[in-house]
Design an enzyme around this catalytic site. Structure first.
Site, PDB file in Angstrom:
ATOM      1  N   SER A  70       0.815  -1.211   0.000  1.00 26.07           N
ATOM      2  CA  SER A  70       0.000   0.000   0.000  1.00 26.07           C
ATOM      3  C   SER A  70       0.846   1.258   0.000  1.00 26.07           C
ATOM      4  O   SER A  70       2.034   1.233   0.332  1.00 26.07           O
ATOM      5  CB  SER A  70      -0.955   0.020   1.204  1.00 26.07           C
ATOM      6  OG  SER A  70      -0.412   0.742   2.283  1.00 26.07           O
ATOM      7  N   VAL A  71       0.200   2.363  -0.355  1.00 24.38           N
ATOM      8  CA  VAL A  71       0.844   3.676  -0.376  1.00 24.38           C
ATOM      9  C   VAL A  71       1.308   4.085   1.022  1.00 24.38           C
ATOM     10  O   VAL A  71       2.222   4.904   1.171  1.00 24.38           O
ATOM     11  CB  VAL A  71      -0.134   4.732  -0.948  1.00 24.38           C
ATOM     12  CG1 VAL A  71      -1.292   4.980   0.013  1.00 24.38           C
ATOM     13  CG2 VAL A  71       0.565   6.032  -1.281  1.00 24.38           C
ATOM     14  N   LYS A  72       0.707   3.504   2.052  1.00 24.40           N
ATOM     15  CA  LYS A  72       0.996   3.920   3.429  1.00 24.40           C
ATOM     16  C   LYS A  72       2.414   3.563   3.876  1.00 24.40           C
ATOM     17  O   LYS A  72       2.898   4.106   4.878  1.00 24.40           O
ATOM     18  CB  LYS A  72      -0.027   3.311   4.388  1.00 24.40           C
ATOM     19  CG  LYS A  72      -1.469   3.724   4.115  1.00 24.40           C
ATOM     20  CD  LYS A  72      -1.712   5.183   4.391  1.00 24.40           C
ATOM     21  CE  LYS A  72      -3.194   5.527   4.319  1.00 24.40           C
ATOM     22  NZ  LYS A  72      -3.459   6.927   4.651  1.00 24.40           N
ATOM     23  N   ASP A  73       3.081   2.665   3.165  1.00 29.60           N
ATOM     24  CA  ASP A  73       4.464   2.332   3.529  1.00 29.60           C
ATOM     25  C   ASP A  73       5.343   3.573   3.515  1.00 29.60           C
ATOM     26  O   ASP A  73       6.254   3.718   4.338  1.00 29.60           O
ATOM     27  CB  ASP A  73       5.049   1.317   2.535  1.00 29.60           C
ATOM     28  CG  ASP A  73       4.429  -0.056   2.669  1.00 29.60           C
ATOM     29  OD1 ASP A  73       3.587  -0.245   3.556  1.00 29.60           O
ATOM     30  OD2 ASP A  73       4.796  -0.941   1.876  1.00 29.60           O
ATOM     31  N   ALA A 106       4.577   5.778   6.634  1.00 26.69           N
ATOM     32  CA  ALA A 106       4.884   5.055   7.874  1.00 26.69           C
ATOM     33  C   ALA A 106       6.372   5.143   8.177  1.00 26.69           C
ATOM     34  O   ALA A 106       6.782   5.432   9.315  1.00 26.69           O
ATOM     35  CB  ALA A 106       4.440   3.596   7.753  1.00 26.69           C
TER      36      ALA A 106
END
Length: 453
Positions: free
Chosen positions: A42-45, A48
């Site tokens: 996901s883009v959230k890596d 994060a």
């Protein structure tokens, strides 16, 4: 040799993919920024890792500490990968509307998961916002991430996602479209792209039950717009500090049904096995197509992978239960086909009213056909039962035969919905469907309402 030092070195530099089948009626080149190629899918890596590194740099996160965050799942996965490599413990707080797959995946990578109710106010002590904050205050040597207000969230996209999009489109991008949750992606990417070219349009995709669109257009935070919704990963009932409304040119809202349907269509028509917010994003893009011309380059960002939704949007039973499958409903058989295998609940004339009440409670039903050796001879309905209770408080010990109403009409399984609707009145709350072989089922007003598209 070409290799990464650890899994965190593979974050970013995701591909750009041309959209085809679903955008054939769109007068522009449509490109998808395909973020599932990140190691956590996901883009959230991106954000994060940035949030952790910034917290390490200024001392908020100490060696051996515990990272605590409220997440819909994807940020948690990105945090988990970094926590593993860097030696931190992770506690993820999630709302119960999130898919089981997301919860299981987080536990698989070593995170502790705390699940909270969705249908509560943000400041309710049970909400995942409140629980996250409380755990951050109570847990020794911990750091509460707070992705909603953490500036490192938008910073990550300003420094990586935005420049990648600009480079991959050779500076020709004219529109950027993305679902908005914490606001980090749209604000970081939007800021970078507008610095390169102020004419680039930045569009956010919102969901019904969220406050973003109206707030952007009117400056009013309308609590009447807030209600529970199914779509995951976008929309909010708060205004995160990461949402830079000045950068966003506009919002479009997508329904839960359209988000789910287009998530399936992306897989079946584009070969793109993506998450729920991708369905929202592509449907939002189609709703905005009058804003594009043949010379435009429209980039839509797809957040996460479909593997986290196999029990939801990719499960036809789940879709059917929520009325998300466009199935032709025209007859009695169509109305009951998703539960016609269940036995018909009945009560006998010689039983007590208390038995009928017990069955109503157990099966969560409002009407019960009454039978004897001859067949269907009457009916019990909660409205009439309540009226009789007001007359006689000892009704529970009476016989069904003494208080039952006339039997429900019986129709053939091919009877039209229009004909069935005419039979359901104030005095008659249901009909029975003859399925053959002495098998019957019941149709109520609720069944007919469920069949409305």
């Amino acid at each position: 040799m070409d290799y990464a030092e650890n899994i965190l070195g593979t974050i970013g530099n995701t591909p750009m993919v041309k959209m085809n089948a679903l955008v054939k009626d769109v007068d522009a080149l449509v490109l998808a920024k395909y973020e599932t190629f990140n190691p956590g899918n996901s883009v959230k890596d991106r954000m994060a890792l940035m949030m952790i590194e910034d917290a390490e740099a200024d001392g908020r996160l100490q060696p051996g500490g515990t990272i605590i965050e409220g997440t819909s799942g994807n940020t948690g996965m990105g945090l988990a990968l970094a926590a593993i490599i860097k030696g931190y413990k992770l506690i993820c707080v999630m709302a119960d509307k999130q898919s089981k797959e997301k919860i299981d995946i987080l536990r698989a990578v070593g995170a502790e998961v705390v699940v909270c109710p969705t249908a509560v106010e943000p400041d309710d002590p049970r909400s995942y916002y409140s629980v996250s904050k409380r755990l951050g205050e109570e847990t020794p040597n911990s750091w509460y991430v707070n992705q909603y207000d953490n500036p490192s969230n938008a910073k990550a996209h300003y420094e990586s996602t935005g420049p990648e999009i600009w480079k991959q489109t050779d500076g020709k991008v004219t529109h950027f479209i993305v679902g908005v949750g914490t606001g980090g992606t749209i604000s970081g990417v939007g800021k970078y792209l507008k610095e390169q070219n102020p004419n680039v349009k930045i569009w956010g995709v919102d969901t019904y039950g969220s406050v973003f669109k109206k707030y952007h257009e009117t400056g009013i935070f309308d609590e009447n717009e807030i209600y529970s919704y199914i779509t995951e990963g976008i929309g909010e009932d708060i205004l995160p500090k990461n949402v830079n409304f000045d950068i966003i040119d506009g919002f479009t809202k997508v329904t839960d049904k359209d988000a789910a349907v287009y998530t399936q269509r992306l897989a079946k028509e584009e070969g793109m096995f993506l998450g729920n917010s991708a369905g929202s994003a592509i449907k939002g893009l189609l709703q905005l197509k009058e804003h594009f011309t043949k010379d435009d380059v429209v980039v839509v960002l797809f957040h996460d992978h479909g593997s986290r939704y196999v029990g939801k949007m990719f499960n036809d039973d789940w879709m059917r239960e929520r009325g998300f499958l466009d199935v032709e409903i025209s007859s009695a058989a169509d109305l009951i086909k998703d539960h016609d295998d269940k036995p018909l609940v009945t009560v006998k004339t010689g039983e007590l009213v208390s038995h009928a009440i017990e069955r109503m409670r157990k099966f969560k039903i409002s009407q019960i056909p009454v039978v004897d050796a001859e067949g269907f001879v009457g009916s019990i309905d909660e409205t009439a039962l309540f009226a009789k209770f007001m007359e006689n408080k000892d009704i529970a010990d009476m016989y069904i035969a003494d208080i039952m109403q006339k039997p429900f009409p019986i129709v053939h399984k091919n009877t039209s919905i229009d004909e069935i609707s005419k039979l359901i009145t104030k005095d008659n709350q249901a009909v029975l469907v003859d399925l053959g072989d002495n098998k019957h089922h019941i149709i109520t007003k609720y069944d007919i309402i469920k069949g409305i598209k």
